[in-house]
Design a protein around this motif. Sequence first.
Motif, PDB file in Angstrom:
ATOM      1  N   TYR A  35       0.591  -0.953  -0.094  1.00  0.00           N
ATOM      2  CA  TYR A  35      -0.166   0.546   0.263  1.00  0.00           C
ATOM      3  C   TYR A  35       0.557   1.015   0.226  1.00  0.00           C
ATOM      4  O   TYR A  35       2.423   1.241   0.429  1.00  0.00           O
ATOM      5  CB  TYR A  35      -0.548  -0.207   1.301  1.00  0.00           C
ATOM      6  N   ARG A  37       0.681   5.571   0.681  1.00  0.00           N
ATOM      7  CA  ARG A  37       0.268   6.325   1.092  1.00  0.00           C
ATOM      8  C   ARG A  37       0.946   8.128   0.903  1.00  0.00           C
ATOM      9  O   ARG A  37       1.930   8.582   1.465  1.00  0.00           O
ATOM     10  CB  ARG A  37      -0.215   6.973   3.035  1.00  0.00           C
ATOM     11  N   LYS A  41      -3.257  12.202   1.606  1.00  0.00           N
ATOM     12  CA  LYS A  41      -4.329  11.659   0.834  1.00  0.00           C
ATOM     13  C   LYS A  41      -4.250  10.056   1.705  1.00  0.00           C
ATOM     14  O   LYS A  41      -3.759  10.039   2.580  1.00  0.00           O
ATOM     15  CB  LYS A  41      -4.595  10.716  -0.547  1.00  0.00           C
ATOM     16  N   GLU A  42      -5.337   8.978   1.010  1.00  0.00           N
ATOM     17  CA  GLU A  42      -5.387   7.745   1.741  1.00  0.00           C
ATOM     18  C   GLU A  42      -4.522   6.847   1.097  1.00  0.00           C
ATOM     19  O   GLU A  42      -3.616   7.002   0.593  1.00  0.00           O
ATOM     20  CB  GLU A  42      -7.401   7.156   1.456  1.00  0.00           C
ATOM     21  N   ILE A  43      -4.443   6.004   2.237  1.00  0.00           N
ATOM     22  CA  ILE A  43      -3.393   4.679   2.357  1.00  0.00           C
ATOM     23  C   ILE A  43      -4.295   3.955   1.013  1.00  0.00           C
ATOM     24  O   ILE A  43      -5.508   3.434   1.011  1.00  0.00           O
ATOM     25  CB  ILE A  43      -3.172   3.766   2.820  1.00  0.00           C
ATOM     26  N   PHE A  45      -4.061   0.632  -1.746  1.00  0.00           N
ATOM     27  CA  PHE A  45      -3.451  -0.738  -2.638  1.00  0.00           C
ATOM     28  C   PHE A  45      -3.033  -0.346  -3.760  1.00  0.00           C
ATOM     29  O   PHE A  45      -2.992   0.125  -4.458  1.00  0.00           O
ATOM     30  CB  PHE A  45      -5.387  -1.485  -2.731  1.00  0.00           C
ATOM     31  N   SER A  58      -4.243  -4.415  -9.269  1.00  0.00           N
ATOM     32  CA  SER A  58      -5.252  -3.097  -9.945  1.00  0.00           C
ATOM     33  C   SER A  58      -4.288  -2.377  -9.173  1.00  0.00           C
ATOM     34  O   SER A  58      -5.141  -1.096 -10.010  1.00  0.00           O
ATOM     35  CB  SER A  58      -6.930  -3.463  -9.282  1.00  0.00           C
ATOM     36  N   PHE A  91       4.104   1.051   1.988  1.00  0.00           N
ATOM     37  CA  PHE A  91       3.943  -0.416   3.619  1.00  0.00           C
ATOM     38  C   PHE A  91       3.070  -1.129   2.980  1.00  0.00           C
ATOM     39  O   PHE A  91       2.408  -1.324   2.202  1.00  0.00           O
ATOM     40  CB  PHE A  91       2.338   0.161   4.372  1.00  0.00           C
ATOM     41  N   ALA A 105       6.216  -1.064   9.507  1.00  0.00           N
ATOM     42  CA  ALA A 105       6.045   0.578  10.024  1.00  0.00           C
ATOM     43  C   ALA A 105       6.373   1.211   8.832  1.00  0.00           C
ATOM     44  O   ALA A 105       6.084   2.328   9.181  1.00  0.00           O
ATOM     45  CB  ALA A 105       7.802   0.527  10.468  1.00  0.00           C
TER      46      ALA A 105
ATOM     47  N   ARG B  43       3.329   1.449  13.909  1.00  0.00           N
ATOM     48  CA  ARG B  43       3.427   0.787  12.711  1.00  0.00           C
ATOM     49  C   ARG B  43       1.290   0.599  13.357  1.00  0.00           C
ATOM     50  O   ARG B  43       1.256   1.228  14.201  1.00  0.00           O
ATOM     51  CB  ARG B  43       3.748  -0.517  12.730  1.00  0.00           C
ATOM     52  N   LYS B  96      -7.631  -7.127  -0.244  1.00  0.00           N
ATOM     53  CA  LYS B  96      -7.651  -5.119  -0.406  1.00  0.00           C
ATOM     54  C   LYS B  96      -8.588  -4.880  -0.103  1.00  0.00           C
ATOM     55  O   LYS B  96      -9.337  -4.686   0.166  1.00  0.00           O
ATOM     56  CB  LYS B  96      -6.930  -5.067  -2.235  1.00  0.00           C
ATOM     57  N   LEU B  97      -7.305  -3.905   1.356  1.00  0.00           N
ATOM     58  CA  LEU B  97      -8.321  -2.397   1.359  1.00  0.00           C
ATOM     59  C   LEU B  97      -8.153  -1.567   1.105  1.00  0.00           C
ATOM     60  O   LEU B  97      -7.748  -0.845   0.842  1.00  0.00           O
ATOM     61  CB  LEU B  97      -7.597  -2.313   3.126  1.00  0.00           C
ATOM     62  N   PHE B  99      -9.623   2.365   2.262  1.00  0.00           N
ATOM     63  CA  PHE B  99      -8.824   3.095   3.796  1.00  0.00           C
ATOM     64  C   PHE B  99      -9.774   4.537   3.292  1.00  0.00           C
ATOM     65  O   PHE B  99      -9.557   4.665   2.226  1.00  0.00           O
ATOM     66  CB  PHE B  99      -7.408   3.254   3.707  1.00  0.00           C
ATOM     67  N   GLY B 100     -10.011   5.144   4.802  1.00  0.00           N
ATOM     68  CA  GLY B 100     -10.898   6.054   4.624  1.00  0.00           C
ATOM     69  C   GLY B 100      -9.528   7.060   5.129  1.00  0.00           C
ATOM     70  O   GLY B 100      -8.218   6.937   5.064  1.00  0.00           O
ATOM     71  N   THR B 101      -9.236   8.184   4.849  1.00  0.00           N
ATOM     72  CA  THR B 101      -8.215   9.253   5.005  1.00  0.00           C
ATOM     73  C   THR B 101      -7.838   9.445   6.551  1.00  0.00           C
ATOM     74  O   THR B 101      -6.612  10.399   6.798  1.00  0.00           O
ATOM     75  CB  THR B 101      -8.826  10.804   4.285  1.00  0.00           C
TER      76      THR B 101
END
Lengths: 112, 109
Positions: A35, A37, A41-43, A45, A58, A91, A105, B43, B96-97, B99-101
């Motif tokens: 992933y 970030r 913005k958001e994390i 995939f 994807s 990540f 981490a 983490r 897959k996850l 996520f929100g912000t």
Amino acid sequence: EAGVTQFPSHSVIEKGQTVTLRCDPISGHDNLYWYRRVMGKEIKFLLHFVKESKQDESGMPNNRFLAERTGGTYSTLKVQPAELEDSGVYFCASSLNGNIQYFGAGTRLSVL
Amino acid sequence: AQRVTQPEKLLSVFKGAPVELKCNYSYSGSPELFWYVQYSRQRLQLLLRHISRESIKGFTADLNKGETSFHLKKPFAQEEDSAMYYCALSLTGFQKLVFGTGTRLLVSP
């Protein structure tokens, strides 16, 4: 048990250079995920390995990104050539059966 | 497209006050919902997931399919709850996850 480890913790490179990030999953975890970030913005995939096979890629942004997991153990994510917008925190996560993902981490990548 | 919305970037409360971190999602299927937390210099770690229906560190979250929400609640906030909280969903058949912000919770003494 050791958790998910990522190396390096921080990388600073110039635009156009190549960087390789490494992730060692928890031993025995067949599922490995990347992933990232980007600032503010958001994390998001990027991709998912099951053992050495790419199950879902994807989220890979473009062909400058190459992920490998030879032998189904550790994984590398190479960015070549790096661009300014690639800066962010990358990540890695792993899971045993796909339910709970355990995160590393992160590697902070700064492209100047 | 699947989306997770956390409307608050920062939530600041006093110790002992109730806390509610909002999370709404959009997904036509049956998602699995999670709350992840990242304490300072640590983490990202799983706090709870909706199918477990458990309380962790005093936090609970109920999936409301009608309102497509999965708000995180705690009746009495503690200073050690200060952290970044992320709501996430995984899609049926995928791992897959999404996520929100994230919402930064700051609990002051």
